[in-house]
Design a protein around this motif. Structure first.
Motif, PDB file in Angstrom:
ATOM      1  N   GLU A  50       0.835  -1.204   0.000  1.00 42.60           N
ATOM      2  CA  GLU A  50       0.000   0.000   0.000  1.00 42.60           C
ATOM      3  C   GLU A  50       0.870   1.255   0.000  1.00 42.60           C
ATOM      4  O   GLU A  50       0.555   2.242  -0.673  1.00 42.60           O
ATOM      5  N   GLN A  51       1.954   1.218   0.735  1.00 41.75           N
ATOM      6  CA  GLN A  51       2.874   2.357   0.752  1.00 41.75           C
ATOM      7  C   GLN A  51       3.485   2.571  -0.628  1.00 41.75           C
ATOM      8  O   GLN A  51       3.613   3.707  -1.083  1.00 41.75           O
ATOM      9  N   GLU A  52       3.840   1.488  -1.308  1.00 42.17           N
ATOM     10  CA  GLU A  52       4.384   1.608  -2.663  1.00 42.17           C
ATOM     11  C   GLU A  52       3.339   2.168  -3.626  1.00 42.17           C
ATOM     12  O   GLU A  52       3.663   2.973  -4.492  1.00 42.17           O
ATOM     13  N   ARG A  53       2.087   1.762  -3.478  1.00 47.47           N
ATOM     14  CA  ARG A  53       1.023   2.287  -4.345  1.00 47.47           C
ATOM     15  C   ARG A  53       0.821   3.780  -4.103  1.00 47.47           C
ATOM     16  O   ARG A  53       0.634   4.544  -5.044  1.00 47.47           O
ATOM     17  N   ARG A  54       0.862   4.209  -2.823  1.00 51.01           N
ATOM     18  CA  ARG A  54       0.731   5.627  -2.516  1.00 51.01           C
ATOM     19  C   ARG A  54       1.879   6.425  -3.124  1.00 51.01           C
ATOM     20  O   ARG A  54       1.684   7.497  -3.682  1.00 51.01           O
ATOM     21  N   GLN A  55       3.082   5.879  -3.011  1.00 47.47           N
ATOM     22  CA  GLN A  55       4.244   6.567  -3.579  1.00 47.47           C
ATOM     23  C   GLN A  55       4.130   6.627  -5.102  1.00 47.47           C
ATOM     24  O   GLN A  55       4.446   7.655  -5.714  1.00 47.47           O
ATOM     25  N   ALA A  56       3.653   5.569  -5.727  1.00 43.41           N
ATOM     26  CA  ALA A  56       3.480   5.565  -7.187  1.00 43.41           C
ATOM     27  C   ALA A  56       2.455   6.607  -7.611  1.00 43.41           C
ATOM     28  O   ALA A  56       2.653   7.319  -8.606  1.00 43.41           O
ATOM     29  N   ARG A 115       1.710   9.367  -5.938  1.00 43.01           N
ATOM     30  CA  ARG A 115       2.291  10.692  -5.690  1.00 43.01           C
ATOM     31  C   ARG A 115       3.271  11.074  -6.797  1.00 43.01           C
ATOM     32  O   ARG A 115       3.219  12.183  -7.333  1.00 43.01           O
ATOM     33  N   VAL A 116       4.122  10.157  -7.181  1.00 40.99           N
ATOM     34  CA  VAL A 116       5.072  10.432  -8.265  1.00 40.99           C
ATOM     35  C   VAL A 116       4.328  10.605  -9.583  1.00 40.99           C
ATOM     36  O   VAL A 116       4.705  11.432 -10.415  1.00 40.99           O
ATOM     37  N   GLY A 117       3.233   9.862  -9.780  1.00 40.67           N
ATOM     38  CA  GLY A 117       2.414  10.039 -10.976  1.00 40.67           C
ATOM     39  C   GLY A 117       1.808  11.431 -11.044  1.00 40.67           C
ATOM     40  O   GLY A 117       1.751  12.040 -12.115  1.00 40.67           O
ATOM     41  N   ALA A 118       1.383  11.961  -9.898  1.00 40.14           N
ATOM     42  CA  ALA A 118       0.852  13.330  -9.874  1.00 40.14           C
ATOM     43  C   ALA A 118       1.955  14.338 -10.199  1.00 40.14           C
ATOM     44  O   ALA A 118       1.712  15.318 -10.919  1.00 40.14           O
ATOM     45  N   TRP A 119       3.155  14.104  -9.690  1.00 31.74           N
ATOM     46  CA  TRP A 119       4.270  14.995 -10.031  1.00 31.74           C
ATOM     47  C   TRP A 119       4.598  14.921 -11.520  1.00 31.74           C
ATOM     48  O   TRP A 119       4.946  15.928 -12.138  1.00 31.74           O
ATOM     49  N   SER A 120       4.491  13.741 -12.102  1.00 32.09           N
ATOM     50  CA  SER A 120       4.794  13.629 -13.537  1.00 32.09           C
ATOM     51  C   SER A 120       3.776  14.403 -14.361  1.00 32.09           C
ATOM     52  O   SER A 120       4.128  15.024 -15.366  1.00 32.09           O
ATOM     53  N   ALA A 163      11.635  11.867 -17.241  1.00 33.18           N
ATOM     54  CA  ALA A 163      12.223  11.020 -16.192  1.00 33.18           C
ATOM     55  C   ALA A 163      11.204  10.721 -15.096  1.00 33.18           C
ATOM     56  O   ALA A 163      11.103   9.581 -14.620  1.00 33.18           O
ATOM     57  N   THR A 164      10.437  11.722 -14.702  1.00 35.51           N
ATOM     58  CA  THR A 164       9.436  11.516 -13.657  1.00 35.51           C
ATOM     59  C   THR A 164       8.326  10.589 -14.142  1.00 35.51           C
ATOM     60  O   THR A 164       7.840   9.744 -13.385  1.00 35.51           O
TER      61      THR A 164
END
Length: 130
Positions: free
Chosen positions: A22-28, A30-35, A107-108
């Motif tokens: 779940e933590q990895e999904r949240r991080q994915a 968050r990084v997807g929103a930054w991309s 890259a993001t």
């Protein structure tokens, strides 16, 4: 050991794996929103660069702006057409900024896709391969 010391509890691997996934999904996410944010910024900077290169500017003469964009026509030597943002050093700086933002966006985006793929791979019900 004394009876007063609390017993150490080892984490249960069955409960740790879903929390980690779940933590990895949240991080994915968050990084997807930054991309997405980097991609939108990329579009804005490239649009600004294209506008500066192509759009006519300056005071109007005969219903048309007096000065031509650097890529559209020959540059006018008139004093009214001297815009610091339309000269080549500034345009090359904006081009460099656009390239750097594009590389960051790419890259993001790739990193977000990799994180998303890894989070799905480690999802519940799947066993790690030995």
């Amino acid at each position: 050991m004394t009876g007063d010391a609390p017993a150490r509890q080892t984490p249960d691997p069955a409960h740790a794996a879903p929390a980690h996934a779940e933590q990895e999904r949240r991080q994915a996410r968050r990084v997807g929103a930054w991309s997405v944010a980097w991609t939108l910024l990329t579009l804005v900077v490239w649009g600004w660069f294209a506008f500066l290169m192509l759009a006519d500017y300056g005071p109007e003469s005969g219903g048309r702006p007096m000065c031509r964009g650097p890529l559209v026509g020959p540059s006018s030597e008139d004093v009214l057409c001297r815009d610091p943002l339309r000269e080549w050093p500034a345009l090359l700086g904006i081009l460099a900024l656009a390239v750097m933002v594009s590389v960051s966006a790419a890259a993001t985006t790739v990193y977000a896709k990799v994180l998303s793929h890894l989070a799905r791979r480690d999802g519940p019900g799947l066993r790690p391969q030995d």
